[in-house]
Design a protein around this motif. Sequence first.
Motif, PDB file in Angstrom:
ATOM      1  N   LEU A 414      12.601 -60.881  93.921  1.00  0.00           N
ATOM      2  CA  LEU A 414      13.152 -60.274  94.362  1.00  0.00           C
ATOM      3  C   LEU A 414      14.932 -58.853  93.987  1.00  0.00           C
ATOM      4  CD1 LEU A 414      16.015 -60.983  96.719  1.00  0.00           C
ATOM      5  CD2 LEU A 414      16.906 -62.694  94.488  1.00  0.00           C
ATOM      6  N   TYR A 415      14.731 -58.538  95.152  1.00  0.00           N
ATOM      7  CA  TYR A 415      15.567 -56.909  93.811  1.00  0.00           C
ATOM      8  C   TYR A 415      16.757 -56.680  94.127  1.00  0.00           C
ATOM      9  CZ  TYR A 415      10.343 -55.231  93.765  1.00  0.00           C
ATOM     10  OH  TYR A 415       9.511 -55.403  93.459  1.00  0.00           O
ATOM     11  N   TYR A 416      17.465 -56.736  92.676  1.00  0.00           N
ATOM     12  CA  TYR A 416      19.103 -56.543  92.726  1.00  0.00           C
ATOM     13  C   TYR A 416      19.806 -55.661  92.110  1.00  0.00           C
ATOM     14  CZ  TYR A 416      17.611 -59.449  89.136  1.00  0.00           C
ATOM     15  OH  TYR A 416      17.187 -59.830  88.012  1.00  0.00           O
ATOM     16  N   PHE A 417      20.323 -55.032  92.453  1.00  0.00           N
ATOM     17  CA  PHE A 417      21.269 -54.023  91.675  1.00  0.00           C
ATOM     18  C   PHE A 417      21.420 -53.900  89.704  1.00  0.00           C
ATOM     19  CE2 PHE A 417      24.258 -51.177  89.071  1.00  0.00           C
ATOM     20  CZ  PHE A 417      24.113 -50.383  89.755  1.00  0.00           C
ATOM     21  N   LEU A 418      20.516 -53.687  88.972  1.00  0.00           N
ATOM     22  CA  LEU A 418      21.501 -53.844  87.772  1.00  0.00           C
ATOM     23  C   LEU A 418      21.596 -52.131  87.168  1.00  0.00           C
ATOM     24  CD1 LEU A 418      18.804 -55.517  85.609  1.00  0.00           C
ATOM     25  CD2 LEU A 418      20.444 -56.345  86.136  1.00  0.00           C
ATOM     26  N   GLU A 419      23.111 -52.568  86.211  1.00  0.00           N
ATOM     27  CA  GLU A 419      23.482 -51.150  86.081  1.00  0.00           C
ATOM     28  C   GLU A 419      22.738 -50.817  85.031  1.00  0.00           C
ATOM     29  OE1 GLU A 419      27.723 -51.594  85.532  1.00  0.00           O
ATOM     30  OE2 GLU A 419      27.194 -53.350  85.293  1.00  0.00           O
ATOM     31  N   GLY A 420      22.244 -49.007  84.674  1.00  0.00           N
ATOM     32  CA  GLY A 420      21.634 -48.559  84.398  1.00  0.00           C
ATOM     33  C   GLY A 420      20.212 -48.329  84.370  1.00  0.00           C
ATOM     34  N   SER A 421      20.034 -49.193  85.588  1.00  0.00           N
ATOM     35  CA  SER A 421      18.685 -48.447  85.904  1.00  0.00           C
ATOM     36  C   SER A 421      18.414 -47.606  87.436  1.00  0.00           C
ATOM     37  CB  SER A 421      18.051 -49.704  86.337  1.00  0.00           C
ATOM     38  OG  SER A 421      18.591 -50.723  87.555  1.00  0.00           O
ATOM     39  N   VAL A 422      19.138 -46.333  86.956  1.00  0.00           N
ATOM     40  CA  VAL A 422      19.469 -45.754  88.872  1.00  0.00           C
ATOM     41  C   VAL A 422      19.676 -44.346  87.725  1.00  0.00           C
ATOM     42  CG1 VAL A 422      21.479 -44.823  90.090  1.00  0.00           C
ATOM     43  CG2 VAL A 422      21.344 -47.324  89.065  1.00  0.00           C
ATOM     44  N   SER A 423      19.225 -43.177  88.534  1.00  0.00           N
ATOM     45  CA  SER A 423      18.810 -41.525  88.445  1.00  0.00           C
ATOM     46  C   SER A 423      19.494 -41.138  89.509  1.00  0.00           C
ATOM     47  CB  SER A 423      17.509 -41.386  87.489  1.00  0.00           C
ATOM     48  OG  SER A 423      16.538 -42.116  88.667  1.00  0.00           O
ATOM     49  N   THR A 424      19.114 -39.713  89.174  1.00  0.00           N
ATOM     50  CA  THR A 424      19.361 -39.107  90.458  1.00  0.00           C
ATOM     51  C   THR A 424      18.237 -38.501  90.918  1.00  0.00           C
ATOM     52  OG1 THR A 424      21.703 -38.860  90.670  1.00  0.00           O
ATOM     53  CG2 THR A 424      20.771 -37.268  92.227  1.00  0.00           C
ATOM     54  N   ASN A 425      17.258 -38.073  91.716  1.00  0.00           N
ATOM     55  CA  ASN A 425      15.796 -36.889  91.768  1.00  0.00           C
ATOM     56  C   ASN A 425      16.625 -35.767  92.452  1.00  0.00           C
ATOM     57  OD1 ASN A 425      16.420 -37.593  94.737  1.00  0.00           O
ATOM     58  ND2 ASN A 425      14.810 -38.255  94.652  1.00  0.00           N
ATOM     59  N   ALA A 426      15.713 -34.658  92.288  1.00  0.00           N
ATOM     60  CA  ALA A 426      16.028 -33.412  92.408  1.00  0.00           C
ATOM     61  C   ALA A 426      16.421 -32.782  93.287  1.00  0.00           C
ATOM     62  CB  ALA A 426      14.315 -32.576  91.981  1.00  0.00           C
ATOM     63  N   SER A 427      16.095 -33.979  94.741  1.00  0.00           N
ATOM     64  CA  SER A 427      16.740 -33.528  95.658  1.00  0.00           C
ATOM     65  C   SER A 427      17.963 -34.597  95.895  1.00  0.00           C
ATOM     66  CB  SER A 427      16.428 -34.438  97.525  1.00  0.00           C
ATOM     67  OG  SER A 427      14.777 -34.005  97.684  1.00  0.00           O
ATOM     68  N   GLY A 428      18.902 -34.906  95.052  1.00  0.00           N
ATOM     69  CA  GLY A 428      20.594 -34.851  94.740  1.00  0.00           C
ATOM     70  C   GLY A 428      20.059 -36.806  95.243  1.00  0.00           C
ATOM     71  N   LEU A 429      19.287 -36.970  95.663  1.00  0.00           N
ATOM     72  CA  LEU A 429      19.120 -38.678  95.894  1.00  0.00           C
ATOM     73  C   LEU A 429      19.142 -40.128  94.793  1.00  0.00           C
ATOM     74  CD1 LEU A 429      16.637 -39.129  98.942  1.00  0.00           C
ATOM     75  CD2 LEU A 429      18.989 -38.340  99.673  1.00  0.00           C
ATOM     76  N   SER A 430      20.068 -40.803  95.265  1.00  0.00           N
ATOM     77  CA  SER A 430      20.058 -41.805  94.170  1.00  0.00           C
ATOM     78  C   SER A 430      18.852 -42.396  93.773  1.00  0.00           C
ATOM     79  CB  SER A 430      20.588 -42.437  94.556  1.00  0.00           C
ATOM     80  OG  SER A 430      22.659 -42.126  94.293  1.00  0.00           O
ATOM     81  N   VAL A 431      18.055 -42.594  92.859  1.00  0.00           N
ATOM     82  CA  VAL A 431      17.241 -43.480  92.668  1.00  0.00           C
ATOM     83  C   VAL A 431      17.236 -44.318  91.816  1.00  0.00           C
ATOM     84  CG1 VAL A 431      14.730 -43.555  91.867  1.00  0.00           C
ATOM     85  CG2 VAL A 431      15.999 -41.445  92.755  1.00  0.00           C
TER      86      VAL A 431
END
Length: 618
Positions: A414-431
């Motif tokens: 099960l995958y859910y959101f955890l604060e602090g595990s987000v970045s942005t790639n070279a295309s500007g998309l959220s990862v």
Amino acid sequence: MKKTLLSLACMLASLPLLAGNNLAPMGWATCSDEAGTAFTMSGGNFTDATKVTLQALGNGQADDNQIKAAISKYDIIILDGSNGDFTIERVMQLSSVKNKTIIGINNARLCTKFYLTEEDHAYLKKQNLEGLSSTVQISGTLPDGTTLKCDERAFYTKKAMMELQYQKTGVYSLPNRAGIFELNASVSNFIIRNLSLIGPGAVDIDGVDLITNMGQHVWVDHCTLVDSQDGALDSKRCDWSTYTYNKFYYTSRSYSHAYTCGCGWAEGAMTLHLTFAYNDWDEGCVRRLPQCGDCYVHLLNNYHNCPGNSAAMTINENCKALIEGNFAAQGVKNQITGSGSNRNITARNNTYTHANIGPEVTVPYQYTALPLSGVVSNLTGAEGVGATLGNDADYILSTIPTVEKENSDGSAKLYYFLEGSVSTNASGLSVITFDDGAYATLNNKEKTWSNGTSITLDEETYTSVKLSNGAENMFYAPEGKKATGVTFYSYVNIKEEKLDYDKYPGTGFRPSFWATIGDNTYTANGEGVTMLVSRDPANPDVAEFTFAPVSSFKFKNSGEQLCFLMKVTYDDGTTGIVSVNKDNGAVQQSGAYYNLLGQPVAPNTRGLIINNGKKIMQ
């Protein structure tokens, strides 16, 4: 194995004082019911536990994100104070975190970025707030336009703090998120040890606590908690928790409302099982040492060393309390107080007397009661209260039960959101990167990620992610796994005032569904489509899809904005691709690009590709 672990937990609970005061988990945290059935309080101290050591970033940088990211990925998090204090910009909200231990070494201190200055104190004193009533209720409008009803002193304190913030920032606001940890109801088997938590100074603005515990099986041990904005360690609808060898105090940084440990707020049900053992409420503590309502509480060998306080231990309605072996210094007032119905109190062997109420209160677990004459020397001696366990991480972990991870076939996650595990790639998309190595790219350059309301699934709550309607999203499986299906749990995120039942009879909003899953597309009236109609996070829509094993798949929604969780099913028989080289049969050419199946692709191919043996996100 489970029987062995339960026996180990029982043995450790019966021998709490080991190697000085480096004690094993004890008390209600080691129980799973009122009969005393053992719970193994391991905090993720597995035989193969993953560990990480963090130091403060320094130079005024906030450490919130690196700490939260470590919590999401590792079992044991060691905070090393060698590079100075950790700065916490706003309270760290932890959701769906289980089997974790956080410890401190080398005087690790977590300090709130905001704090009350001498100038703030001078301004507050000019408002003559001390003369206002804390019981008389008034209604009024604050400078930011907020209308509220509260006691007179709290209202004018909020008003003054907003005016102070306006002078500093040009915006009327309340700096009321200055805390350290907020554990929500889905947190379980969580340990915090040997840390100093430094707050901004107490002030009555409905702020946050240094630690708010709403979880299950939480143990806070050998911590120093100073100058909390609201409570130092509040227990709100949590259960099965123990607090040992902690020191609470306030300095001149605090202005008012030095109310340390509030427990309850469970709306009339005796649902909190709490143990406070070997703690010290020291200088500046005024009330709630602790204050309990709706609790089954054990107060053992605590030291109240705060002369001039208002009230020490307060036992209110719907409580059963065993109060034994506690020591109050001279000048400490109202050692045991409280009121309300359904109270049951047994007080014995304390430095003060209190009439027992109702039948004798007992607890089902074993524990060591110090002789009353030895309470102060024990709590103030070597390895006494506060962050006193030293700098050896192995020693700090040595009395926590070591267990094996439960066997799991790994077929679903099960995958859910955890604060602090987000970045942005070279295309500007959220990862979003998950703790098992899986990750997802979400939304588009114009609209980045955002977390949504918690979704309830199987009586657990998980923080959801908001999707940008119509944007193509990608999910990438961890190395060594291939996905064979996905189940989405979602709700439609639309405000009540935007519903239009004339235009959209039945739901009030646009037809919503998963429009693309892998290579399959769906339309509102097409075959196999699952229409999404729930607006209730507690009862989400469930949409399930299966496909041939893949290392990644795309997904896209249509209609209204969704907030979602996803459960991915894996094919255990597949190994995926670990690297592209001669060993797995793929002939790698220098400079060539490959996908995760080892197939040659164009250099500008989007997604996760491999070049010269390295993975690249495009």
